[in-house]
Design an enzyme around this catalytic site. Structure first.
Site, PDB file in Angstrom:
ATOM      1  N   ASP A 101      39.968  37.709  35.234  1.00  0.00           N
ATOM      2  CA  ASP A 101      39.229  38.518  34.267  1.00  0.00           C
ATOM      3  C   ASP A 101      40.154  39.586  33.683  1.00  0.00           C
ATOM      4  O   ASP A 101      41.166  39.948  34.296  1.00  0.00           O
ATOM      5  CB  ASP A 101      38.058  39.230  34.959  1.00  0.00           C
ATOM      6  CG  ASP A 101      37.052  38.248  35.545  1.00  0.00           C
ATOM      7  OD1 ASP A 101      36.976  37.113  35.043  1.00  0.00           O
ATOM      8  OD2 ASP A 101      36.355  38.640  36.498  1.00  0.00           O
TER       9      ASP A 101
HETATM   10  N1  URA Z   1      36.813  36.401  40.742  1.00  0.00           N
HETATM   11  C1  URA Z   1      36.378  37.293  39.845  1.00  0.00           C
HETATM   12  O1  URA Z   1      35.252  37.760  39.896  1.00  0.00           O
HETATM   13  N2  URA Z   1      37.249  37.666  38.873  1.00  0.00           N
HETATM   14  C2  URA Z   1      38.525  37.223  38.791  1.00  0.00           C
HETATM   15  O2  URA Z   1      39.270  37.636  37.890  1.00  0.00           O
HETATM   16  C3  URA Z   1      38.953  36.302  39.748  1.00  0.00           C
HETATM   17  C4  URA Z   1      38.081  35.896  40.721  1.00  0.00           C
END
Ligand code: URA
Length: 250
Positions: A101
């Site tokens: 993310d």
């Molecule tokens: N899980 C999440 O919630 N976000 C990420 O970026 C990676 C794994």
């Protein structure tokens, strides 16, 4: 690999140019003229363009330390793409094996080898990913057991695969997953009544983050092979190059 992609990977032709060459009947695969761009080319096939053999460039593999507020996409959107950091030729041929993310930092693998990235990301191959998680509330006593048993995430039919939780202190944990569902870490903690404040991926398989924030490097052949190997389901030791004694981050 599709014939049109194979041409791009073995020459400086763009995809539209490759399509035009195929249409002009200039491509021969194993002595047969091929006019379908989607024709699958296999490793041992002999492909020629105007009787000249095409040999694909070797695959490329990179490790990158993703900063916050950059996105794992090939193009800039609300935030700039991590590809702005990766100063290599033909970045559009590359993809990310397991996105993070925008507000997550850490280890990102980038390649043009689709089979390799499939092995890393498919739950079938159980490649372990280790996240360091900062929580907004103290960890509940049953969290490790619930993650081990599997969590039913909102809107999903199947439990999450068993996940391993290693507690650093009530607000900091390591979480090891062998799958990568959408926002999985955040949703798992939400499902047990907590919230992720900061998230950092520090390991994929046996590979730990060993470059500075925003930096990148090529993987060695041994690293590429070991990540694609069948031994990914083995437990891996959690190592944090920036924090070898695993002192809680403040
Ligand atoms: N899980 C999440 O919630 N976000 C990420 O970026 C990676 C794994």
């Amino acid at each position: 690999m599709r014939l049109d992609k194979f041409i791009c990977k073995s020459s400086e032709y763009s995809l539209p140019e490759a399509l035009a060459l195929i249409e002009q009947r200039r491509l021969v695969v194993n002595d047969q003229v091929v006019t379908e761009a989607s024709h699958q080319v296999h490793q041992n096939n002999v492909v020629t363009l105007d009787a000249q053999r095409l040999i694909p460039r070797p695959f490329r593999y990179f490790l990158l330390h993703k900063p916050i507020d950059m996105i794992c996409s090939n193009i800039d959107e609300q935030y700039p793409s991590v590809f702005n950091l990766l100063t290599v030729n033909r970045p559009s041929e590359l993809h990310i094996a397991g996105r993070l993310d925008a507000d997550t930092t850490g280890l990102v693998l980038i390649t043009d080898d689709g089979h390799w990235s499939y092995r890393l990301t498919s739950p079938k191959h159980q490649c372990e990913k280790v996240y360091k998680v900062e929580l907004t509330r103290p960890l509940s006593a049953d969290a490790a057991q619930r993650f081990q048993s599997g969590i039913l995430l909102q809107g999903e039919a199947a439990l999450t695969r068993p996940a391993r939780l290693q507690v650093i202190d009530p607000y900091y944990v390591y979480l090891t997953l062998t799958e990568g569902r959408f926002h999985q870490v955040k949703r798992m903690f939400a499902a047990i009544g907590n919230r992720v404040k900061a998230l950092h991926r520090q390991q994929i398989g046996s590979l730990s983050l060993d470059v500075k924030l925003g930096d990148w490097r090529s993987l060695t052949t041994a690293e590429v092979k070991s990540l694609a190997g069948d031994n990914e389901s083995q437990s891996i030791a959690i190592t944090d190059a920036a924090n070898p004694t695993n002192t809680p981050y403040s």
